[in-house]
Write a protein that holds these residues in place. Structure first.
Motif, PDB file in Angstrom:
ATOM      1  N   SER A 180      19.359  99.478  10.647  1.00 60.50           N
ATOM      2  CA  SER A 180      19.635 100.854  10.230  1.00 60.50           C
ATOM      3  C   SER A 180      19.153 101.893  11.239  1.00 60.50           C
ATOM      4  O   SER A 180      19.587 103.039  11.188  1.00 60.50           O
ATOM      5  CB  SER A 180      18.994 101.121   8.872  1.00 60.50           C
ATOM      6  OG  SER A 180      17.595 100.915   8.959  1.00 60.50           O
ATOM      7  N   ASP A 181      18.274 101.519  12.172  1.00 59.49           N
ATOM      8  CA  ASP A 181      17.801 102.493  13.158  1.00 59.49           C
ATOM      9  C   ASP A 181      18.614 102.455  14.453  1.00 59.49           C
ATOM     10  O   ASP A 181      18.292 103.139  15.413  1.00 59.49           O
ATOM     11  CB  ASP A 181      16.315 102.300  13.452  1.00 59.49           C
ATOM     12  CG  ASP A 181      15.988 100.913  13.970  1.00 59.49           C
ATOM     13  OD1 ASP A 181      16.819  99.996  13.824  1.00 59.49           O
ATOM     14  OD2 ASP A 181      14.888 100.742  14.530  1.00 59.49           O
ATOM     15  N   SER A 182      19.697 101.696  14.461  1.00 60.03           N
ATOM     16  CA  SER A 182      20.590 101.633  15.616  1.00 60.03           C
ATOM     17  C   SER A 182      21.282 102.974  15.814  1.00 60.03           C
ATOM     18  O   SER A 182      21.668 103.632  14.847  1.00 60.03           O
ATOM     19  CB  SER A 182      21.646 100.548  15.378  1.00 60.03           C
ATOM     20  OG  SER A 182      22.723 100.689  16.284  1.00 60.03           O
ATOM     21  N   PRO A 183      21.475 103.405  17.071  1.00 57.86           N
ATOM     22  CA  PRO A 183      22.242 104.627  17.295  1.00 57.86           C
ATOM     23  C   PRO A 183      23.670 104.522  16.734  1.00 57.86           C
ATOM     24  O   PRO A 183      24.253 105.515  16.312  1.00 57.86           O
ATOM     25  CB  PRO A 183      22.280 104.776  18.810  1.00 57.86           C
ATOM     26  CG  PRO A 183      21.400 103.743  19.380  1.00 57.86           C
ATOM     27  CD  PRO A 183      21.000 102.796  18.292  1.00 57.86           C
ATOM     28  N   ILE A 184      24.199 103.321  16.689  1.00 58.17           N
ATOM     29  CA  ILE A 184      25.555 103.133  16.164  1.00 58.17           C
ATOM     30  C   ILE A 184      25.553 103.282  14.638  1.00 58.17           C
ATOM     31  O   ILE A 184      26.530 103.751  14.056  1.00 58.17           O
ATOM     32  CB  ILE A 184      26.137 101.763  16.592  1.00 58.17           C
ATOM     33  CG1 ILE A 184      26.234 101.707  18.127  1.00 58.17           C
ATOM     34  CG2 ILE A 184      27.496 101.507  15.969  1.00 58.17           C
ATOM     35  CD1 ILE A 184      27.045 102.807  18.772  1.00 58.17           C
ATOM     36  N   ALA A 185      24.458 102.932  13.980  1.00 55.07           N
ATOM     37  CA  ALA A 185      24.365 103.152  12.528  1.00 55.07           C
ATOM     38  C   ALA A 185      24.472 104.639  12.228  1.00 55.07           C
ATOM     39  O   ALA A 185      25.181 105.053  11.300  1.00 55.07           O
ATOM     40  CB  ALA A 185      23.060 102.576  11.976  1.00 55.07           C
TER      41      ALA A 185
END
Length: 175
Positions: free
Chosen positions: A103-108
């Protein structure tokens, strides 16, 4: 999905046409006129890929492989970038399908704003990424990390702030 593909294709086609323009013309365009060209110390290369953020990696992978008949790679997790990637080979370039790892992915974050997914960035090769980064910093182009990281192709990459690149997130990759 069809609308996303049309938008991505139109964006990629427009970028491709602009990239076919001689480099001196591209670098002196009205939107970038305050930034002098790269000069003799580094050179901008070819379009490496267009990255598309997707909410369902397997569904997107199946579309390009089974519906369009493209050569599609296997998913590769890149924890240091917070994504899983799949490359779609288009012969003259590639598309990179991006899906968040956590959930902390830039894509998320991108997918929270763009539920259906969409074009995330373009990747252009450079002949000397370290010199390019130093030169771009001198020209006040914002770099999104302190130093280059190893990207999906095993080569150093760096991202340029979209606010300094005509609204497009630009990834530079060592050729």
């Amino acid at each position: 999905m069809a609308r996303v593909l049309k938008v991505a294709a139109a964006s990629a086609a427009g970028l491709f046409l602009r990239l076919q323009t001689p480099v001196s013309t591209v670098r002196t365009s009205a939107s970038l006129s305050s930034h002098p060209g790269a000069g003799p110390v580094w050179n901008l290369g070819r379009l490496n890929h267009v990255a598309i953020a997707v909410p369902d990696l397997e569904k997107a992978r199946a579309f390009y492989k089974n519906v369009l008949g493209a050569e599609v790679g296997e998913p590769v997790p890149l924890p240091e970038h917070g994504v899983s990637v799949v490359f779609v080979n288009l012969g003259n370039t590639k598309m990179e399908l991006l899906h968040p790892l956590g959930s902390d992915s830039p894509i998320a974050g991108f997918l929270k704003k763009n539920k259906a997914g969409g074009m995330h960035h373009v990747c252009i090769e450079v002949d000397n990424i370290n010199v390019a980064v130093m030169d771009l910093k001198e020209k006040k182009i914002r770099i999104l990390s302190e130093e280059a990281k190893i990207g999906a192709h095993g080569k150093p990459v760096i991202f340029l702030h979209p606010g300094d690149c005509g609204g497009v997130l630009v990834e530079l990759e060592q050729a």
